[in-house]
Design an enzyme around this catalytic site. Sequence first.
Site, short mmCIF file in Angstrom:
data_model
loop_
_atom_site.label_atom_id
_atom_site.label_comp_id
_atom_site.label_asym_id
_atom_site.label_seq_id
_atom_site.Cartn_x
_atom_site.Cartn_y
_atom_site.Cartn_z
CG ASP A 193 -8.22 0.02 -0.19
OD1 ASP A 193 -8.12 0.36 1.01
OD2 ASP A 193 -7.60 0.60 -1.11
CB ALA A 194 -14.22 -2.37 0.93
CG HIS A 247 -19.90 -0.50 4.65
ND1 HIS A 247 -19.02 0.17 5.47
CD2 HIS A 247 -20.69 -1.24 5.50
CE1 HIS A 247 -19.27 -0.14 6.74
NE2 HIS A 247 -20.27 -1.01 6.78
CG ASP A 287 -10.78 2.22 7.00
OD1 ASP A 287 -10.59 1.01 7.21
OD2 ASP A 287 -10.13 2.87 6.14
CB CYS A 288 -15.84 -0.30 6.61
SG CYS A 288 -15.43 0.04 4.88
CB SER A 289 -11.58 -2.08 4.14
OG SER A 289 -10.94 -0.81 4.08
CG HIS A 343 -21.03 -2.32 10.19
ND1 HIS A 343 -21.52 -1.47 9.23
CD2 HIS A 343 -21.84 -2.15 11.27
CE1 HIS A 343 -22.58 -0.82 9.69
NE2 HIS A 343 -22.80 -1.21 10.92
CE1 TYR A 395 -4.57 0.39 0.27
CE2 TYR A 395 -3.63 2.58 0.58
CZ TYR A 395 -4.70 1.77 0.27
OH TYR A 395 -5.92 2.33 -0.06
#
Length: 309
Positions: free
Chosen positions: A228-229, A263, A209-211, A275, A94
Site C-alpha cells: 500500500d502507498a 496516491h 491501482d496506483c500502489s 502513474h 496482505y
Amino acid sequence: MESNNIWLVNVPVATLWTSYESAREIDRDAIAGTVRLEEWLEKLTYEPRLQLCDDNLVQSQVLFGQEVMIIDEKGDWAHVVIPDQPSGKDSRGYPGWIPKDQLIQQSDWYIKQGPVAVITSKKALLYSERNERLMELSYQTMLPAVEDIVDRIRVKTPTGIGIIRAEDAAVYQAEKEIPKNNGAAIVASGEQFIGLPYLWGGMSSYGYDCSGFSYNMCRANGYIIPRDAHEQAAAGENIELNDILPGDLLFFAYEEGKGRIHHVGIYYGDGKLLHSPNTGKNIEIIPLADTIYEKELCAARRYWMNTGE
C-alpha cells in the site's frame, strides 16, 4: 482446509476481497472457479468500478501459482494472507478473502529453491504439453522452471506441467537471483503499460491501482516493497524532493501535501510522473507542473540501487 499446508492460486488472477460477502452479482466472472477476467472488466462500467474502492469491496489481487496462507474459512470462501505482499494489516502478509475454487493444495512446490520462469510479456499464453491453450497469464507471474528448451520453457503449475514460449519469460536459477536493476529499468517496465485502465486493488496486467503499479514495477526489477502507498512511503530510502531521479516513488497527500497520503507514482524524469491515476483513467505520463499533484507532492522514496548501467 488445514492452514499448515501450501495453498496456491489456481487461476490467472485471483481478486482478494475485503469480506466473503463483498462480491456482487456483476462480479461473478471474477469469483468463478474459471476466472473470466476480461469479461468481468468489460462489464465494470464507471460506477461499479468506483464502488470497488468507495464501498471497500476489494483489497488486492494475487497471481497464478502465488502462495497463500489460509487462516480461516466461511462456506465457499477462504480467509487468507499473501506472504509476497508485505502489509501492516497482518505481519504474515496482505489479508483478504478468496473463493476456495480458486485455490489448490500442493505438497511439493519448490519455487523458493529451484529455477523460476517469470513472465516478462504483458500477457502470455500457458499451454499444455499437448499444445492446448490453458490460460492467459499476467506479467510477473512466476512459476518453477522445469526445462528451458530452445523456444519454449516447461514450467510446473499448480495442476501439472505447462509450456510457455521462451520469448514471454525470463528464467533465473532461483528467485533470489532475479537481478536488482536501476531506476531507469523501473521506468522502462512501467512505460509498457501506458493506456492500461486503472483498477482499484489491481495487481496484474489486466489493471493496476496506483500502489499496485509501483509495487509490480519494483518487483519486476528485483525489489519487494510494501503493497500500500502509505506503507511504501514509510519504507525505502528517503530522498529530498530536489534530489529525485527516475524510478523513485513519489507520494501525494490531501491538504496540499500535509494530510493523509492517498496516491503514489513513479518519477519519470524531466519533471514528469508515470502513474495509474484513478478509476476511469488510464496509466499515463504527465508533467507535474501546474497540477494538483504538484501541490500534493509530499515525499519521495528510493527502493532501487544504482547498478552503474
